[in-house]
Scaffold this motif. Structure first.
Motif, PDB file in Angstrom:
ATOM      1  N   VAL A  85      -5.451 -14.417 -10.291  1.00  0.00           N
ATOM      2  CA  VAL A  85      -6.050 -13.364  -9.466  1.00  0.00           C
ATOM      3  C   VAL A  85      -5.809 -11.998 -10.089  1.00  0.00           C
ATOM      4  O   VAL A  85      -6.679 -11.123 -10.025  1.00  0.00           O
ATOM      5  CB  VAL A  85      -5.474 -13.423  -8.040  1.00  0.00           C
ATOM      6  N   GLY A  86      -4.641 -11.805 -10.693  1.00  0.00           N
ATOM      7  CA  GLY A  86      -4.353 -10.534 -11.342  1.00  0.00           C
ATOM      8  C   GLY A  86      -5.320 -10.239 -12.482  1.00  0.00           C
ATOM      9  O   GLY A  86      -5.817  -9.117 -12.618  1.00  0.00           O
ATOM     10  N   GLY A 139       0.818  -1.209   0.000  1.00  0.00           N
ATOM     11  CA  GLY A 139       0.000   0.000   0.000  1.00  0.00           C
ATOM     12  C   GLY A 139       0.850   1.256   0.000  1.00  0.00           C
ATOM     13  O   GLY A 139       0.542   2.228  -0.701  1.00  0.00           O
ATOM     14  N   LEU A 140       1.935   1.247   0.760  1.00  0.00           N
ATOM     15  CA  LEU A 140       2.846   2.391   0.780  1.00  0.00           C
ATOM     16  C   LEU A 140       3.545   2.559  -0.571  1.00  0.00           C
ATOM     17  O   LEU A 140       3.703   3.682  -1.070  1.00  0.00           O
ATOM     18  CB  LEU A 140       3.894   2.220   1.883  1.00  0.00           C
ATOM     19  N   LEU A 142     -12.403  -6.882 -12.689  1.00  0.00           N
ATOM     20  CA  LEU A 142     -13.371  -6.348 -11.730  1.00  0.00           C
ATOM     21  C   LEU A 142     -13.096  -4.887 -11.390  1.00  0.00           C
ATOM     22  O   LEU A 142     -14.035  -4.085 -11.272  1.00  0.00           O
ATOM     23  CB  LEU A 142     -13.350  -7.184 -10.448  1.00  0.00           C
ATOM     24  N   ALA A 143     -11.827  -4.533 -11.224  1.00  0.00           N
ATOM     25  CA  ALA A 143     -11.485  -3.173 -10.812  1.00  0.00           C
ATOM     26  C   ALA A 143     -11.391  -2.215 -11.987  1.00  0.00           C
ATOM     27  O   ALA A 143     -11.573  -1.007 -11.823  1.00  0.00           O
ATOM     28  CB  ALA A 143     -10.164  -3.182 -10.040  1.00  0.00           C
ATOM     29  N   ILE A 154      -5.420  -0.884  -6.764  1.00  0.00           N
ATOM     30  CA  ILE A 154      -6.217  -1.989  -6.223  1.00  0.00           C
ATOM     31  C   ILE A 154      -5.677  -3.315  -6.727  1.00  0.00           C
ATOM     32  O   ILE A 154      -5.536  -4.284  -5.967  1.00  0.00           O
ATOM     33  CB  ILE A 154      -7.695  -1.827  -6.601  1.00  0.00           C
ATOM     34  N   VAL A 155      -5.360  -3.367  -8.011  1.00  0.00           N
ATOM     35  CA  VAL A 155      -4.841  -4.607  -8.590  1.00  0.00           C
ATOM     36  C   VAL A 155      -3.517  -4.987  -7.935  1.00  0.00           C
ATOM     37  O   VAL A 155      -3.295  -6.149  -7.579  1.00  0.00           O
ATOM     38  CB  VAL A 155      -4.656  -4.449 -10.117  1.00  0.00           C
ATOM     39  N   SER A 156      -2.635  -4.005  -7.741  1.00  0.00           N
ATOM     40  CA  SER A 156      -1.330  -4.299  -7.132  1.00  0.00           C
ATOM     41  C   SER A 156      -1.489  -4.767  -5.690  1.00  0.00           C
ATOM     42  O   SER A 156      -0.761  -5.659  -5.235  1.00  0.00           O
ATOM     43  CB  SER A 156      -0.430  -3.069  -7.192  1.00  0.00           C
ATOM     44  N   LEU A 157      -2.457  -4.203  -4.972  1.00  0.00           N
ATOM     45  CA  LEU A 157      -2.700  -4.629  -3.594  1.00  0.00           C
ATOM     46  C   LEU A 157      -3.247  -6.051  -3.545  1.00  0.00           C
ATOM     47  O   LEU A 157      -2.857  -6.846  -2.677  1.00  0.00           O
ATOM     48  CB  LEU A 157      -3.673  -3.672  -2.909  1.00  0.00           C
TER      49      LEU A 157
END
Length: 270
Positions: free
Chosen positions: A217-218, A39-40, A224-225, A232-235
């Protein structure tokens, strides 16, 4: 002689009986910290404060992962160790564990220097080769010698890694520092090929599962995103990576602890 089948059966029994504690340690130390770090990293600000925060987060993730390895080893080694005791052991043995790990990393790095020097003297430009260019003026004999050195070194390093599999359990259970390296080699005498096979199989399965999980999942996260939500995808990908890594870390630590116990029984009996 250590029976890998016996070690595996014992490891599965430990995971089955102590899964709750192991998962709680994994969530606290191996899943939440990397996700928070991701997130950071998704924040694009380049201020000194944020860069310092990111560096501190990386350090905390490393410390948390190290404590998790020690704590899981303690849980897998002694059925009387609960979560609180495991975390306390993790804090107490953190210094010796990091010190021994750095020593081993330094030894491995030193072993790679001759090959790197030969390739450097050959004039081989790694950056140019990665970009698809054809390196000019390369001394092929020196380059060949450097590559041959690494080809020979790889199985040697794999052999050393296999002999060091019980290292974490030795550090945790026998309160040793650098002497844990010699003890680990003594405990795994006569089992090198079996342990090398275990390492290769573990590495292949881990990579296949990790690549499959993050790829699937990616793709789903992007659908979806949407294309406008890369954060969001990277998280999501970071979370999946952390979960897969945590599950395989549980397996690795429990197996290593049971390998240590079985090797100690065989060594002491001899």
């Amino acid at each position: 002689m250590i029976s890998m089948g016996l070690v595996w059966d014992r490891a599965m029994a430990v995971i089955s009986g102590r899964l709750g504690i192991l998962l709680s340690l994994a969530v606290i130390l191996l899943i939440l910290p990397p996700v928070a770090q991701a997130g950071l990293e998704a924040i694009s600000d380049t201020s000194f404060a944020l860069r310092s925060t990111k560096f501190a987060a990386s350090l905390l993730v490393f410390i948390a992962a190290t404590i998790s390895a020690i704590a899981m080893t303690a849980v897998a080694s002694d059925p009387a160790v609960d979560q609180g005791a495991a975390l306390a052991i993790g804090r107490r043995r953190l210094g010796p564990f990091i010190g021994v790990s750095l020593l081993i990393g330094l030894l491995f790095a030193v072993a790679m220097i001759p090959g790197a020097v030969l390739i450097g003297l050959a004039g081989f430009d790694v950056a140019q080769a990665r970009a698809g260019g054809v390196p000019d003026g390369v001394n092929m004999p020196l380059l060949g010698a450097g590559l041959l050195y690494f080809i020979v070194l790889m199985p040697v390093m794999l052999w050393a890694a296999a002999r060091l599999l019980p290292l974490s359990a030795v550090i945790v259970n026998e309160r040793r520092g650098a002497g844990a390296i010699r003890r680990s080699f003594a405990l795994t005498r006569g089992s090198s090929l079996k342990l090398m096979g275990v390492l290769i199989l573990y590495g292949l399965v881990f990579l296949v599962v990790l690549m499959a999980a993050t790829s699937v999942v990616g793709v789903v996260a992007r659908l979806l995103a949407g294309a406008d939500s890369p954060v969001i995808v990277s998280l999501v990908i970071a979370a999946v990576t952390a979960v897969v890594t945590a599950l395989f870390s549980i397996l690795q630590m429990v197996f290593a602890a049971q390998l240590y116990l079985a090797a100690r029984e065989a060594h002491d009996a001899a």
